[in-house]
Design an enzyme around this catalytic site. Structure first.
Site, mmCIF file in Angstrom:
data_model
loop_
_atom_site.group_PDB
_atom_site.id
_atom_site.type_symbol
_atom_site.label_atom_id
_atom_site.label_comp_id
_atom_site.label_asym_id
_atom_site.label_seq_id
_atom_site.Cartn_x
_atom_site.Cartn_y
_atom_site.Cartn_z
ATOM 1 N N PHE A 98 -59.396 -5.881 -35.157
ATOM 2 C CA PHE A 98 -60.472 -4.783 -35.527
ATOM 3 C C PHE A 98 -61.353 -4.875 -34.189
ATOM 4 O O PHE A 98 -61.730 -6.310 -33.789
ATOM 5 C CB PHE A 98 -61.308 -5.273 -36.918
ATOM 6 C CG PHE A 98 -62.718 -4.370 -36.970
ATOM 7 C CD1 PHE A 98 -62.387 -3.396 -37.994
ATOM 8 C CD2 PHE A 98 -63.731 -4.669 -36.521
ATOM 9 C CE1 PHE A 98 -63.490 -2.581 -38.266
ATOM 10 C CE2 PHE A 98 -64.774 -3.728 -36.636
ATOM 11 C CZ PHE A 98 -64.616 -2.715 -37.775
ATOM 12 N N TYR A 101 -58.029 -3.919 -25.710
ATOM 13 C CA TYR A 101 -57.578 -5.504 -25.757
ATOM 14 C C TYR A 101 -55.918 -5.315 -26.384
ATOM 15 O O TYR A 101 -54.989 -5.865 -25.389
ATOM 16 C CB TYR A 101 -58.236 -6.460 -26.028
ATOM 17 C CG TYR A 101 -57.823 -7.768 -25.777
ATOM 18 C CD1 TYR A 101 -58.057 -8.349 -24.638
ATOM 19 C CD2 TYR A 101 -57.173 -8.595 -26.821
ATOM 20 C CE1 TYR A 101 -57.842 -9.868 -24.378
ATOM 21 C CE2 TYR A 101 -56.909 -9.845 -26.378
ATOM 22 C CZ TYR A 101 -56.908 -10.486 -25.322
ATOM 23 O OH TYR A 101 -56.758 -11.880 -25.212
ATOM 24 N N GLN A 110 -60.752 -4.319 -31.095
ATOM 25 C CA GLN A 110 -59.813 -4.382 -29.962
ATOM 26 C C GLN A 110 -58.501 -3.655 -29.690
ATOM 27 O O GLN A 110 -57.545 -3.827 -29.122
ATOM 28 C CB GLN A 110 -59.440 -5.867 -30.016
ATOM 29 C CG GLN A 110 -60.215 -6.685 -30.089
ATOM 30 C CD GLN A 110 -59.903 -8.304 -29.546
ATOM 31 O OE1 GLN A 110 -58.925 -8.841 -29.886
ATOM 32 N NE2 GLN A 110 -60.534 -9.157 -28.797
ATOM 33 N N GLY A 145 -60.509 -20.678 -18.243
ATOM 34 C CA GLY A 145 -60.314 -21.627 -19.308
ATOM 35 C C GLY A 145 -58.689 -22.035 -19.383
ATOM 36 O O GLY A 145 -58.331 -23.306 -19.150
ATOM 37 N N CYS A 153 -52.274 -14.230 -15.805
ATOM 38 C CA CYS A 153 -53.095 -14.750 -16.819
ATOM 39 C C CYS A 153 -54.558 -14.134 -16.776
ATOM 40 O O CYS A 153 -55.318 -14.289 -17.791
ATOM 41 C CB CYS A 153 -53.313 -16.219 -16.554
ATOM 42 S SG CYS A 153 -54.430 -17.168 -17.773
ATOM 43 N N ALA A 154 -55.126 -13.505 -15.642
ATOM 44 C CA ALA A 154 -56.251 -12.751 -15.852
ATOM 45 C C ALA A 154 -56.604 -11.775 -16.783
ATOM 46 O O ALA A 154 -55.462 -11.151 -17.132
ATOM 47 C CB ALA A 154 -56.352 -12.180 -14.458
ATOM 48 N N GLY A 201 -52.871 -17.915 -29.713
ATOM 49 C CA GLY A 201 -53.889 -17.338 -30.792
ATOM 50 C C GLY A 201 -55.283 -17.682 -30.369
ATOM 51 O O GLY A 201 -55.565 -17.727 -29.110
ATOM 52 N N ILE A 227 -59.649 -10.001 -19.566
ATOM 53 C CA ILE A 227 -61.046 -9.597 -20.224
ATOM 54 C C ILE A 227 -60.944 -8.972 -21.508
ATOM 55 O O ILE A 227 -59.989 -8.490 -21.752
ATOM 56 C CB ILE A 227 -61.933 -8.706 -19.187
ATOM 57 C CG1 ILE A 227 -61.398 -7.412 -19.042
ATOM 58 C CG2 ILE A 227 -62.145 -9.280 -17.918
ATOM 59 C CD1 ILE A 227 -62.069 -6.370 -18.544
HETATM 60 P P1 NAD Z 1 -61.289 -16.801 -19.317
HETATM 61 O O1 NAD Z 1 -62.457 -15.792 -18.943
HETATM 62 O O2 NAD Z 1 -61.888 -18.131 -19.165
HETATM 63 O O3 NAD Z 1 -60.400 -16.515 -17.961
HETATM 64 C C1 NAD Z 1 -59.953 -15.333 -17.481
HETATM 65 C C2 NAD Z 1 -59.725 -15.540 -15.973
HETATM 66 O O4 NAD Z 1 -59.563 -14.055 -15.318
HETATM 67 C C3 NAD Z 1 -61.221 -15.408 -15.432
HETATM 68 O O5 NAD Z 1 -61.047 -16.700 -14.460
HETATM 69 C C4 NAD Z 1 -61.658 -14.081 -14.636
HETATM 70 O O6 NAD Z 1 -62.307 -14.623 -13.674
HETATM 71 C C5 NAD Z 1 -60.186 -13.779 -14.487
HETATM 72 N N1 NAD Z 1 -60.407 -12.196 -14.193
HETATM 73 C C6 NAD Z 1 -61.155 -11.157 -15.126
HETATM 74 N N2 NAD Z 1 -61.201 -9.922 -14.141
HETATM 75 C C7 NAD Z 1 -60.298 -10.496 -13.023
HETATM 76 C C8 NAD Z 1 -60.004 -9.395 -12.162
HETATM 77 N N3 NAD Z 1 -60.278 -8.284 -11.961
HETATM 78 N N4 NAD Z 1 -59.166 -9.941 -10.933
HETATM 79 C C9 NAD Z 1 -58.961 -11.427 -11.142
HETATM 80 N N5 NAD Z 1 -59.195 -12.209 -11.882
HETATM 81 C C10 NAD Z 1 -59.964 -11.656 -13.087
HETATM 82 O O7 NAD Z 1 -60.612 -16.495 -20.439
HETATM 83 P P2 NAD Z 1 -59.372 -17.492 -20.978
HETATM 84 O O8 NAD Z 1 -59.527 -17.768 -22.353
HETATM 85 O O9 NAD Z 1 -58.997 -18.470 -20.151
HETATM 86 O O10 NAD Z 1 -58.137 -16.237 -20.967
HETATM 87 C C11 NAD Z 1 -56.937 -16.343 -20.215
HETATM 88 C C12 NAD Z 1 -55.843 -15.586 -20.480
HETATM 89 O O11 NAD Z 1 -55.597 -15.742 -21.819
HETATM 90 C C13 NAD Z 1 -56.586 -13.857 -20.751
HETATM 91 O O12 NAD Z 1 -55.474 -12.924 -20.157
HETATM 92 C C14 NAD Z 1 -56.953 -13.764 -22.295
HETATM 93 O O13 NAD Z 1 -56.681 -12.360 -22.687
HETATM 94 C C15 NAD Z 1 -55.738 -14.670 -22.817
HETATM 95 N N6 NAD Z 1 -55.946 -15.338 -24.179
HETATM 96 C C16 NAD Z 1 -56.909 -15.874 -24.533
HETATM 97 C C17 NAD Z 1 -57.248 -16.512 -25.857
HETATM 98 C C18 NAD Z 1 -58.260 -17.478 -25.955
HETATM 99 O O14 NAD Z 1 -58.309 -17.931 -27.220
HETATM 100 N N7 NAD Z 1 -59.191 -18.060 -25.012
HETATM 101 C C19 NAD Z 1 -56.252 -16.011 -26.619
HETATM 102 C C20 NAD Z 1 -55.165 -15.076 -26.394
HETATM 103 C C21 NAD Z 1 -55.083 -14.844 -24.967
#
Ligand code: NAD
Length: 247
Positions: free
Chosen positions: A148, A153, A150, A13, A88-89, A184, A91
């Site tokens: 809480f 994470y 996490q 995303g 950026c990857a 956020g 979970i």
């Molecule tokens: P998302 O799940 O859409 O994207 C995460 C991506 O990481 C996915 O495309 C997934 O395939 C990839 N991924 C997971 N495991 C992997 C692996 N072992 N090797 C390679 N790729 C892998 O989530 P998102 O919301 O787009 O999050 C992107 C980043 O932003 C993450 O690091 C997340 O922690 C961080 N983040 C997101 C939010 C939010 O509100 N969505 C807030 C703060 C931080």
């Protein structure tokens, strides 16, 4: 000047928006995806191409050093040496620490934090040789303040910023910047899947009164990746609608 960027998790995303912002800034963009995500990643690649952005896609697992090495080798062979790395990857595997299993701790640390070592290690020597590089780690609000359920994470995301602050000092004189960005709550599919009632209670804690957009993260990453951001290093940029403010 146009550079080559690698966005891990680029098909996700926030990752997709980062890829678009980097491409709009004129950079060549490579992104990686994991095997189960192949169909949606290829679909995104085709749709992006139709809109004028031709991303290079590579399959791999950032939690594996060998896989990270192979992905970077493929990109550097087929596209160009990597000047911009966006880690950026990521979970989540949320649960209270009392209930947390070793697998839930280890997989989150492996994918969110050890991946930063695995991937950065593959590109840093080249950046040092070329005396230019931009490294951006996508951390999180919850890495800054804790959350809480996490502990895994939050530990991984705080660790990313510790990494950025330290590596920034090691490579600052070589034209390489290392920063983190802490989003956020962003309106990605993951967050939009949270029940409306729970989402409303999250939004109620955000002074701006809404979720952030992936494009708002992408724009900051593209700025940090630009030549204009050469004096910003070892920094964390919070993008959270005022939910957590600190000096
Ligand atoms: P998302 O799940 O859409 O994207 C995460 C991506 O990481 C996915 O495309 C997934 O395939 C990839 N991924 C997971 N495991 C992997 C692996 N072992 N090797 C390679 N790729 C892998 O989530 P998102 O919301 O787009 O999050 C992107 C980043 O932003 C993450 O690091 C997340 O922690 C961080 N983040 C997101 C939010 C939010 O509100 N969505 C807030 C703060 C931080």
């Amino acid at each position: 000047m146009a550079k080559t960027a690698f966005v891990t998790g680029g098909a996700g995303g926030i990752g997709q928006a980062i890829c678009k912002c980097l491409a709009d800034a004129g950079h060549k963009v490579a992104a990686c995806y994991i095997a189960p995500e192949k169909d949606s990643a290829l679909q995104w690649q085709a749709e992006s191409k139709a809109q004028g952005n031709d991303y290079y896609l590579v399959e791999g697992d950032v939690s594996s050093f060998e896989s990270a090495q192979s992905m970077v080798q493929q990109i550097e062979k087929d596209v160009a040496p990597i000047d911009i790395l966006v880690n950026c990857a990521g979970i989540t595997k949320d649960t209270t620490f009392k209930k947390m299993k070793e697998e839930q701790w280890k997989s989150v640390i492996d994918i969110n934090l050890n991946s930063v070592f695995n991937v950065t290690k593959q590109v840093l020597d080249g950046m040092l040789e070329r005396q230019y590089g931009r490294i951006v780690c996508i951390s999180s609000l919850n890495g800054q303040k804790g959350q809480f359920g996490q502990s895994n994470y939050s530990a991984s995301k705080s660790g990313m910023h510790g990494f950025a602050m330290s590596l920034a000092q090691e490579v600052a004189s070589k034209g390489i910047t290392v920063n983190s960005v802490s989003p956020g709550y962003i309106g990605t599919k993951m967050v939009m899947a949270i029940p409306q009632k729970v989402r409303d209670s999250i939004v109620a804690q955000i002074p701006v009164g809404r979720l952030g957009t992936p494009e708002e993260i992408g724009a900051v990453v593209a700025f940090l990746a630009s030549d204009d951001a050469g004096f910003i290093t070892g920094s964390n940029i919070a993008i959270n609608g005022g939910q957590h403010t600190q000096f």
